[in-house]
Design an enzyme around this catalytic site. Structure first.
Site, PDB file in Angstrom:
ATOM      1  N   LYS A 123       0.817  -1.215   0.000  1.00 52.74           N
ATOM      2  CA  LYS A 123       0.000   0.000   0.000  1.00 52.74           C
ATOM      3  C   LYS A 123       0.852   1.267   0.000  1.00 52.74           C
ATOM      4  O   LYS A 123       0.523   2.247  -0.671  1.00 52.74           O
ATOM      5  CB  LYS A 123      -0.974   0.006   1.181  1.00 52.74           C
ATOM      6  CG  LYS A 123      -0.374   0.208   2.555  1.00 52.74           C
ATOM      7  CD  LYS A 123      -1.449   0.222   3.621  1.00 52.74           C
ATOM      8  CE  LYS A 123      -0.863   0.388   5.020  1.00 52.74           C
ATOM      9  NZ  LYS A 123      -0.212   1.673   5.240  1.00 52.74           N
ATOM     10  N   THR A 124       1.958   1.266   0.750  1.00 50.93           N
ATOM     11  CA  THR A 124       2.795   2.467   0.793  1.00 50.93           C
ATOM     12  C   THR A 124       3.406   2.730  -0.579  1.00 50.93           C
ATOM     13  O   THR A 124       3.443   3.875  -1.049  1.00 50.93           O
ATOM     14  CB  THR A 124       3.907   2.319   1.850  1.00 50.93           C
ATOM     15  OG1 THR A 124       3.315   2.089   3.130  1.00 50.93           O
ATOM     16  CG2 THR A 124       4.766   3.574   1.919  1.00 50.93           C
ATOM     17  N   ASP A 173      -3.972   7.502   5.003  1.00 47.74           N
ATOM     18  CA  ASP A 173      -3.516   6.128   5.192  1.00 47.74           C
ATOM     19  C   ASP A 173      -4.193   5.527   6.427  1.00 47.74           C
ATOM     20  O   ASP A 173      -4.629   6.260   7.321  1.00 47.74           O
ATOM     21  CB  ASP A 173      -1.990   6.128   5.362  1.00 47.74           C
ATOM     22  CG  ASP A 173      -1.392   4.732   5.277  1.00 47.74           C
ATOM     23  OD1 ASP A 173      -2.087   3.813   4.797  1.00 47.74           O
ATOM     24  OD2 ASP A 173      -0.238   4.574   5.692  1.00 47.74           O
ATOM     25  N   GLU A 174      -4.263   4.204   6.487  1.00 48.76           N
ATOM     26  CA  GLU A 174      -4.845   3.487   7.636  1.00 48.76           C
ATOM     27  C   GLU A 174      -6.239   4.033   7.983  1.00 48.76           C
ATOM     28  O   GLU A 174      -6.559   4.294   9.144  1.00 48.76           O
ATOM     29  CB  GLU A 174      -3.925   3.588   8.867  1.00 48.76           C
ATOM     30  CG  GLU A 174      -2.505   3.101   8.631  1.00 48.76           C
ATOM     31  CD  GLU A 174      -2.384   1.585   8.514  1.00 48.76           C
ATOM     32  OE1 GLU A 174      -3.430   0.909   8.450  1.00 48.76           O
ATOM     33  OE2 GLU A 174      -1.243   1.094   8.475  1.00 48.76           O
ATOM     34  N   GLN A 197      -7.867  -5.140   9.338  1.00 52.27           N
ATOM     35  CA  GLN A 197      -6.817  -4.711  10.259  1.00 52.27           C
ATOM     36  C   GLN A 197      -7.290  -3.578  11.171  1.00 52.27           C
ATOM     37  O   GLN A 197      -6.475  -2.821  11.706  1.00 52.27           O
ATOM     38  CB  GLN A 197      -5.570  -4.286   9.478  1.00 52.27           C
ATOM     39  CG  GLN A 197      -4.949  -5.432   8.697  1.00 52.27           C
ATOM     40  CD  GLN A 197      -3.644  -5.039   8.031  1.00 52.27           C
ATOM     41  OE1 GLN A 197      -2.621  -4.833   8.675  1.00 52.27           O
ATOM     42  NE2 GLN A 197      -3.675  -4.926   6.699  1.00 52.27           N
ATOM     43  N   ARG A 209       2.306 -10.533  10.274  1.00 53.14           N
ATOM     44  CA  ARG A 209       3.585  -9.848  10.504  1.00 53.14           C
ATOM     45  C   ARG A 209       4.744 -10.715  10.024  1.00 53.14           C
ATOM     46  O   ARG A 209       5.860 -10.220   9.847  1.00 53.14           O
ATOM     47  CB  ARG A 209       3.795  -9.544  11.990  1.00 53.14           C
ATOM     48  CG  ARG A 209       2.816  -8.619  12.684  1.00 53.14           C
ATOM     49  CD  ARG A 209       2.534  -7.360  11.917  1.00 53.14           C
ATOM     50  NE  ARG A 209       1.350  -7.520  11.058  1.00 53.14           N
ATOM     51  CZ  ARG A 209       1.047  -6.709  10.054  1.00 53.14           C
ATOM     52  NH1 ARG A 209       1.843  -5.711   9.756  1.00 53.14           N
ATOM     53  NH2 ARG A 209      -0.039  -6.899   9.318  1.00 53.14           N
TER      54      ARG A 209
END
Length: 640
Positions: free
Chosen positions: A32-33, A222-223, A253, A589
């Site tokens: 995504k980044t 973002d997020e 998430q 993770r």
């Protein structure tokens, strides 16, 4: 079109969807980044000025990474198009600080204000309780502070709480009013205020709102699944009539409902913006096929989500190791032994993470790591929380803002100047003129010191100002005389001077303001970078691990009542599914190897208790699992 190279089809669609609202549903490890960075660079390549682009995220670490990657990428764009600037990349709180210092907080009245950290806020809460003749020891200040924060982020007011039938709510409303008055008197804002005052500024101040709309034409959040009501309103206000709002996130998430995050913000984006384009990023670049298959099995049982199915072209990878420990000590020993095996095979210690649901679980783990002599780092002990570091920062704030009583109280007798509590009480109640004798002299000298610091900082760099404070305040002399921990405290202050060098290039007082802002808004994850040189296996809660990745991950304490947490059984709707989302975050993770552990006996609150395996273990099909035991140990096997 150079910024489409190396992207998959879904990422390309997100980059090319430049006008109007855009929802990017980005699964864990789906790049995504990279997608956001390439989207911003594509806009610049096609004639949008970098200064017209805004990107907002949640942590300093995430903002720093996004900023650095963007700057690196735009170097490939002709200089004529990039104006020598870069997009404005910031956290929500830092954006608030920027706007409030530009346009003023408290209805535009205050442009130079103190930012209260958690301990500062707690001090004012206790002071507010005492104002009403209430004993802080009897009234749980932290619980009051927590309720104030949750209420504020839900855009409630003290009067809303005062009208409640619950006595604790009414007491909190009363304390909240006094707390608000104290902050205003001292020209101070807490973390919640940075957002609340910003949304008020954007919604009520036409000049500020127009400036934002004229300045930033393309907004990226973002997020987005972690936004609360206030942050949601900030995003809407920034988007304005253009509605060039790109939000990126993943409902799977969303794990912060306890601090006000509202999963509905991302689930209902298409309701808010019916014309929105929706892009699903489902290809995972981080983990093995085995890890991704397990993650999908876990999260697919949830219903409050945007349906998607992660996939990866990575290798199948190792099976997921499951260990049934006898108790928490056996569990910890198994984990350390496997860490040793991984390190011996060439894995760097800081590429290994031990994740747990609650902080108390770290005790047995720390003991095991100490006993085996394996270096480790517990996330959460922050450099800026050290007493001596906070003292220097308080000197800076007190010199800049003489109305900041919190900082005056902290520094007036640090180091000891013989100024007692009675003198301090008289000073704050009746003023400096009410003092006499040695007390009056000492207080006068203290305020002269603050004035010297202010004058010195006006013409010297940040690092030189910090050195000046350490010497002139008497802290250096006091710690040299302290044979117990003075040396360590001086080393921390020397590190603060070194850190100050990063801010020396700012002009005027901007460097000090930036240092204070960064120190106050520093997150737990930022501490990982500050202590990277120390190395060691990382121990942290799953919440703290969000956004990070490691080659080897242990998810511990997978027992019913611990993970999922026992309070989960009392929740309904999307909240009831949050523990499963937390498990999904934990599993994803891991890049290469995943361990899942649980204990059949665990001591909690001094009571030894028989534990049942977590339902999350049942969600992982047997073909992905390898059951492990400790060599030479009897073990305790529970078959799932």
């Amino acid at each position: 079109m150079q910024f489409l190279e190396g992207l998959n089809d879904a990422q390309k669609k997100a980059v090319l969807s430049t006008d109007g609202p855009l929802l990017i549903v980005a699964g864990a490890g789906a790049g995504k980044t990279k997608t956001i960075v390439h989207r911003m660079c594509h806009l610049i390549e096609n004639g949008v000025a970098p200064s017209q682009i805004l990107a907002v995220t949640f942590t300093n670490k995430a903002a720093k990474e996004m900023r650095e990657r963007t700057i690196a990428q735009i170097q490939h764009i002709p200089a004529a198009l990039r104006e020598g600037t870069a997009p404005f990349v910031s956290t929500f709180h830092s954006l608030g600080v920027f706007l409030l210092r530009k346009f003023g907080a408290y209805d535009g009245m205050v442009k130079r204000f103190t930012i209260l950290d958690d301990s500062d806020s707690m001090s004012l809460i206790k002071e507010s309780l005492q104002y009403f003749g209430l004993d802080p020891k009897q009234n749980e200040p932290r619980s009051i502070r927590s309720l104030i924060s949750r209420s504020a982020n839900a855009l409630l007011t003290p009067d809303n709480l005062l009208s409640e039938s619950n006595p604790h709510y009414r007491l909190t409303g009363q304390v909240w009013k006094r707390y608000t008055a104290l902050k205003k008197e001292q020209k101070a804002l807490d973390f919640d205020d940075l957002l609340l005052e910003t949304v008020k500024l954007l919604e009520e101040n036409e000049i500020a709102r127009t400036w934002c709309h004229d300045t930033w034409h393309y907004i990226h959040i973002d997020e987005y699944q972690d936004t609360n009501e206030v942050q949601y309103r900030i995003a809407r206000a920034l988007a304005g009539d253009r509605k060039n709002l790109c939000v990126v996130g993943d409902s799977d998430q969303s794990i912060y409902s306890w601090r006000g995050a509202n999963i509905k913000n991302i689930l209902e984006f298409e309701h808010d913006y019916p014309e929105a384009t929706v892009v699903l990023l489902e290809e995972n670049y981080r983990s093995t096929k085995t890890v991704i298959a397990a993650a999908n099995e876990i999260v697919n049982k949830n219903t409050y989500r945007t349906p998607k199915q992660l996939f990866t072209n990575n290798a199948d990878g190792d099976l997921i190791s499951v260990y049934a420990a006898y108790d928490e000590n056996d569990e910890a020993k198994f984990i350390v032994e496997r860490c040793i095996e991984q390190i011996d095979s060439g894995v760097a210690p800081d590429d290994i993470a031990i994740l747990f649901r609650t902080n108390f679980q770290s005790r047995a783990l720390e003991e095991a790591f100490l006993s085996y002599g394996i270096p480790y780092q517990v996330l959460g002990v922050r450099f800026f929380e050290r007493r001596e570091v906070k003292d220097v920062l308080s000197y800076i704030r007190a010199a800049q803002n003489p109305d900041s009583l919190i900082d005056i109280k902290r520094t007036i007798n640090t180091p000891v100047r013989g100024i007692g509590k009675v003198t301090i009480a008289n000073l704050f109640t009746h003023g400096q003129e009410s003092l006499s004798g040695k007390a009056a002299v000492s207080v006068k000298q203290f305020f002269e010191l603050l004035e010297r610091i202010r004058e010195f900082s006006d013409i010297h760099s940040v690092s030189e100002t910090i050195k000046y404070i350490i010497v002139e305040s008497g802290m250096q002399r006091a710690y040299k005389e302290d044979k117990v921990d003075g040396e360590e405290r001086l080393e921390n202050l020397e590190e603060l001077v070194t850190l100050g060098l990063r801010y020396d290039h700012f002009e005027g007082g901007e460097g000090l303001e930036k240092l204070l802002e960064d120190a106050t808004l520093m997150s737990d994850q930022d501490n990982l970078d500050n202590n990277a040189a120390k190395g060691g296996v990382k121990l942290m809660t799953i919440h703290a691990a969000k956004g990070l990745e490691f080659g080897v991950v242990f998810v511990t304490g997978l027992e019913h009542g611990l993970f999922p947490h026992e309070r989960d059984s009392k929740l309904t709707g999307a909240d009831a599914e949050e523990e499963r989302r937390l498990m999904y975050v934990a599993v994803t993770r891991a890049r290469r190897k995943l361990y899942l552990t649980y204990a059949s006996m665990r001591t909690i609150f001094g009571m030894r208790d028989v534990r049942m395996p977590s339902e999350f273990l049942m969600d992982v099909p047997d073909e992905y699992i390898m059951r492990e035991s400790r060599d030479g140990e009897a073990g305790f096997t529970v078959y799932l």
